[in-house]
Design a protein around this motif. Structure first.
Motif, PDB file in Angstrom:
ATOM      1  N   ALA A 102       0.854  -1.187   0.000  1.00 34.72           N
ATOM      2  CA  ALA A 102       0.000   0.000   0.000  1.00 34.72           C
ATOM      3  C   ALA A 102       0.891   1.239   0.000  1.00 34.72           C
ATOM      4  N   SER A 103       0.528   2.222  -0.842  1.00 29.22           N
ATOM      5  CA  SER A 103       1.295   3.461  -0.934  1.00 29.22           C
ATOM      6  C   SER A 103       0.332   4.641  -0.784  1.00 29.22           C
ATOM      7  N   LEU A 104       0.834   5.716  -0.170  1.00 31.31           N
ATOM      8  CA  LEU A 104       0.090   6.972  -0.091  1.00 31.31           C
ATOM      9  C   LEU A 104       0.663   7.955  -1.078  1.00 31.31           C
ATOM     10  N   VAL A 105      -0.219   8.476  -1.926  1.00 31.75           N
ATOM     11  CA  VAL A 105       0.183   9.577  -2.800  1.00 31.75           C
ATOM     12  C   VAL A 105      -0.209  10.861  -2.051  1.00 31.75           C
ATOM     13  N   ILE A 106       0.773  11.614  -1.593  1.00 27.61           N
ATOM     14  CA  ILE A 106       0.547  12.788  -0.747  1.00 27.61           C
ATOM     15  C   ILE A 106       0.904  14.044  -1.550  1.00 27.61           C
ATOM     16  N   THR A 107      -0.087  14.934  -1.669  1.00 28.36           N
ATOM     17  CA  THR A 107       0.170  16.244  -2.289  1.00 28.36           C
ATOM     18  C   THR A 107       0.336  17.254  -1.143  1.00 28.36           C
ATOM     19  N   SER A 108       1.514  17.873  -1.115  1.00 29.29           N
ATOM     20  CA  SER A 108       1.826  18.772   0.011  1.00 29.29           C
ATOM     21  C   SER A 108       0.826  19.933   0.081  1.00 29.29           C
ATOM     22  N   ALA A 109       0.701  20.520   1.263  1.00 30.25           N
ATOM     23  CA  ALA A 109      -0.316  21.531   1.561  1.00 30.25           C
ATOM     24  C   ALA A 109      -0.091  22.842   0.809  1.00 30.25           C
ATOM     25  N   PHE A 110      -1.216  23.527   0.475  1.00 26.44           N
ATOM     26  CA  PHE A 110      -1.202  24.904  -0.032  1.00 26.44           C
ATOM     27  C   PHE A 110      -1.573  25.821   1.138  1.00 26.44           C
ATOM     28  N   GLY A 111      -0.580  26.216   1.884  1.00 26.70           N
ATOM     29  CA  GLY A 111      -0.813  27.103   3.011  1.00 26.70           C
ATOM     30  C   GLY A 111      -1.411  26.424   4.208  1.00 26.70           C
ATOM     31  N   GLY A 112      -1.802  25.149   4.083  1.00 20.81           N
ATOM     32  CA  GLY A 112      -2.381  24.432   5.205  1.00 20.81           C
ATOM     33  C   GLY A 112      -1.348  23.563   5.883  1.00 20.81           C
ATOM     34  N   ASN A 113      -1.820  22.473   6.490  1.00 21.44           N
ATOM     35  CA  ASN A 113      -0.940  21.596   7.242  1.00 21.44           C
ATOM     36  C   ASN A 113      -0.597  20.337   6.442  1.00 21.44           C
ATOM     37  N   ASN A 114       0.668  19.949   6.492  1.00 18.87           N
ATOM     38  CA  ASN A 114       1.064  18.641   5.975  1.00 18.87           C
ATOM     39  C   ASN A 114       0.747  17.601   7.040  1.00 18.87           C
ATOM     40  N   PRO A 115       0.495  16.344   6.653  1.00 21.39           N
ATOM     41  CA  PRO A 115       0.012  15.349   7.612  1.00 21.39           C
ATOM     42  C   PRO A 115       1.075  14.939   8.628  1.00 21.39           C
ATOM     43  N   SER A 116       0.653  14.714   9.813  1.00 21.90           N
ATOM     44  CA  SER A 116       1.535  14.186  10.849  1.00 21.90           C
ATOM     45  C   SER A 116       1.476  12.661  10.816  1.00 21.90           C
ATOM     46  N   GLU A 117       2.363  12.026  11.563  1.00 13.83           N
ATOM     47  CA  GLU A 117       2.371  10.558  11.655  1.00 13.83           C
ATOM     48  C   GLU A 117       1.036  10.060  12.176  1.00 13.83           C
ATOM     49  N   LYS A 118       0.496  10.743  13.139  1.00 15.98           N
ATOM     50  CA  LYS A 118      -0.759  10.349  13.735  1.00 15.98           C
ATOM     51  C   LYS A 118      -1.890  10.408  12.725  1.00 15.98           C
ATOM     52  N   ILE A 119      -1.912  11.491  11.925  1.00 15.72           N
ATOM     53  CA  ILE A 119      -2.973  11.645  10.915  1.00 15.72           C
ATOM     54  C   ILE A 119      -2.881  10.542   9.865  1.00 15.72           C
ATOM     55  N   ILE A 120      -1.638  10.258   9.426  1.00 10.61           N
ATOM     56  CA  ILE A 120      -1.463   9.221   8.397  1.00 10.61           C
ATOM     57  C   ILE A 120      -1.914   7.872   8.930  1.00 10.61           C
ATOM     58  N   LEU A 121      -1.529   7.529  10.156  1.00  8.99           N
ATOM     59  CA  LEU A 121      -1.917   6.234  10.729  1.00  8.99           C
ATOM     60  C   LEU A 121      -3.432   6.129  10.880  1.00  8.99           C
ATOM     61  N   ALA A 122      -4.052   7.248  11.273  1.00  8.23           N
ATOM     62  CA  ALA A 122      -5.508   7.236  11.406  1.00  8.23           C
ATOM     63  C   ALA A 122      -6.170   7.038  10.051  1.00  8.23           C
ATOM     64  N   TYR A 123      -5.612   7.666   9.008  1.00 11.51           N
ATOM     65  CA  TYR A 123      -6.150   7.538   7.660  1.00 11.51           C
ATOM     66  C   TYR A 123      -6.041   6.079   7.185  1.00 11.51           C
ATOM     67  N   LEU A 124      -4.885   5.480   7.427  1.00 13.05           N
ATOM     68  CA  LEU A 124      -4.686   4.093   7.002  1.00 13.05           C
ATOM     69  C   LEU A 124      -5.654   3.160   7.714  1.00 13.05           C
TER      70      LEU A 124
END
Length: 563
Positions: A102-124
């Protein structure tokens, strides 16, 4: 009144929900262009947000409308309009077709927040990805994300499953030692020395013996995909036995290969077979001595000092050096045997000093034999030459004969139970040869005399019993009458058996005496000693083709009948 030009320095503010960026313009002066706003935006503190040119174009249109309304006093002095979006990083999950990655395609933020480890784990977790989480990859991205420009797309492997291990292919193992794999190790004698010729026995099998066992294919460790689903290992199909002559798959166990005949198991390239005939190349130090329960075919020579001992036949397509051949059946040699006389040996007294030995339960055939000790249950047949050999026992001896009168018997000795046929007997150098004919005649004669004596004894005993029977018959002693009647019946039965044995043996004796002869189809030379029973004679003259027979009066030379 001329309109004033609007300042190129614009104010940009976040909307109240913090999701967008608005531009603030005074409703005075000339409307700005898209380029004016974009240039000012890139220099603002909110430039990391996603600039929306489509919104800016609409803002300029709406600015013109608001300016007109402002002139009529229907709009405030300041114009506000959204021109950019403030976006946090986006996440998109991609899963391999086998669900093992499984891979995450992450598009970095436009003025917002980039994901933290916690956010990524919750998403998965929300997506169901729970197995094989690659924390090191996630943490590495989170550390680098603060340096990424807005909108940069990154692909991060965030989970890896464990594939099921390939099933274990079936294995084939010998239950016996195939001929090619026998351990060729010299045998240590009792005195501590090593026999370099004895390299171990050749294993044989009988019908029904298991020669090979197949361990069936089996599955290995199961796997698990990134969603926590188990992946079963699959056992590969069993490879079938490769079989040839002499073997078959067992009817009771499909994983066993059994012999269908007696013989030696042979391992070929892709085939298993049991040979009732052991086929060898050269018999030498690489093969060691051969001991086999069956028949052996030797394509090449048998080298000096080797022993071939079999229960069946021995066939040699080349020559035999100073070796020993023993066969329960026949020995057939396409070429011959080249033995030698050991130093100090005497051919008539010390036969063990000859370097080559042959013993067969049946016949022995060869092109030539030289310095060989020979014993055969059947006949010895030599096509070209028998030179200085010792034949301890055989039924018949044929060296050439009527079809090959040039074949020679020179020197040595022969004990022959029946007849001798030879092309040329002896040589012009008068090499002594000793031929003992009819070696079984005296034995048969002695047995005949023994049976004759037993028969006479039975007749004497019978006569005495008859006298006793007559005496007790006159007295009327029934007990004695019954006793002697039984004894007489037994004696007569034994006498009948002895008489039958005597007649059969006497026929065999007479037949053997008639067969005993020495036939010379070329010529014979002086120096030949002939023996038949108690008769001995030596040939002192050369003779042409003739037959020598022994009679009650001694040796008799008989010319061949002309055709």
């Amino acid at each position: 009144m001329e309109e004033k030009e609007i300042s190129k320095t614009f104010d940009f503010e976040l909307t109240e929900d913090k999701k967008s960026v608005e531009i603030l313009l005074p409703l005075e002066g000339i409307p700005p262009t898209v380029q004016d706003i974009e240039s000012a935006y890139k220099s603002s503190a909110l430039s990391a947000c996603l600039f929306r040119e489509d919104l800016v174009k609409q803002a300029i249109v709406d600015f013109t409308k608001s300016k007109a309304a402002h002139a009529d006093g229907q709009a405030p002095n300041t114009f506000r309009y959204k021109v950019a979006d403030r976006k946090s990083a986006s996440l998109h999950l991609e899963v391999s077709s086998d669900r093992l990655s499984a891979s995450l395609v992450i598009t970095s933020a436009f003025g917002g927040n980039n994901p933290s480890e916690k956010i990524i784990l919750a998403y998965l977790k929300k997506q169901g990805v729970v197995e094989g989480i690659q924390l090191q990859n996630i943490r590495a991205y989170c550390s680098e994300s603060c340096t990424l420009a807005p909108g940069v797309q990154s692909t991060v492997v965030v989970a890896k499953g464990t594939p099921a291990k390939s099933g274990i292919q079936c294995e084939f193992n010998w239950s016996v030692t195939p001929f090619q794999d026998r351990e060729l190790q010299p045998v240590e004698r009792e005195d501590g020395t090593t026999d370099m010729y004895d390299l171990g026995e050749i294993e044989t099998v009988s019908p029904g013996d298991v020669v090979m066992v197949r361990t069936p294919s089996r599955k290995s460790d199961d796997g698990v995909n990134v969603f926590g689903e188990f992946i079963q290992s699959i056992a590969p199909p069993n490879i079938p036995f490769e079989v040839a002559e002499g073997v078959e798959v067992s009817e009771t166990n499909p994983n066993e290969l059994i012999a269908t005949r007696k013989g030696v198991p042979m391992k070929m390239k892709d085939v298993v077979r049991v040979d009732d005939i052991l086929v060898l190349g050269t018999v030498d130090l690489t093969t060691g001595n051969i001991e086999f329960d069956g028949t052996v075919m030797i394509q090449g020579p048998v080298r000096d000092g080797l022993i071939v001992d079999v229960t069946g036949d021995i066939h040699v397509r080349d020559l035999v050096e100073s070796a020993t051949l023993k066969a329960g059946g026949n020995i057939v040699i396409k070429q011959g045997v080249l033995g030698r006389k050991m130093e100090g040996a005497d051919a008539h007294e010390r036969t063990s000093e000859f370097s080559a030995h042959m013993e067969a339960g049946g016949d022995i055939e060869a092109r030539y034999l030289q310095y060989v000790v020979i014993k055969a249950g059947g006949s010895v047949n030599v096509r070209d030459q028998l030179l200085n050999c010792v034949i301890t026992d055989c039924e018949e001896l044929n060296v050439g004969g009527p079809m090959k009168r040039s074949a020679r018997l020179i020197g040595g000795s022969a004990n022959v139970r029946s007849s001798v046929s030879v092309g040329i007997l002896g040589s012009d150098s008068y090499v002594p040869s000793h031929i003992n004919l009819g070696t079984d005649v005296d034995k048969l004669k002695a047995e005949l005399e023994s049976i004759k004596t037993q028969l006479m004894d039975k007749q004497d005993t019978l006569a005495r019993c008859m006298i006793q029977l007559d005496k007790f018959t006159e007295k009327g002693d029934q007990k004695k009458i019954d006793h002697f009647s039984g004894v007489i019946a037994n004696i007569r039965s034994d006498a009948k058996d002895l008489k039958s044995r005597f007649e059969t043996m006497n026929y065999n004796y007479t037949d053997l005496v008639q067969k005993v002869s020495l036939s010379v189809y070329g010529e014979s030379f002086p120096g030949i000693e002939l023996k038949f029973g108690k008769f001995n004679t030596t040939l002192y003259e050369a003779s042409k083709a003739c037959r020598f027979k022994f009679t009650k009066m001694g040796l008799k030379k008989v010319a061949f009948k002309k055709r």
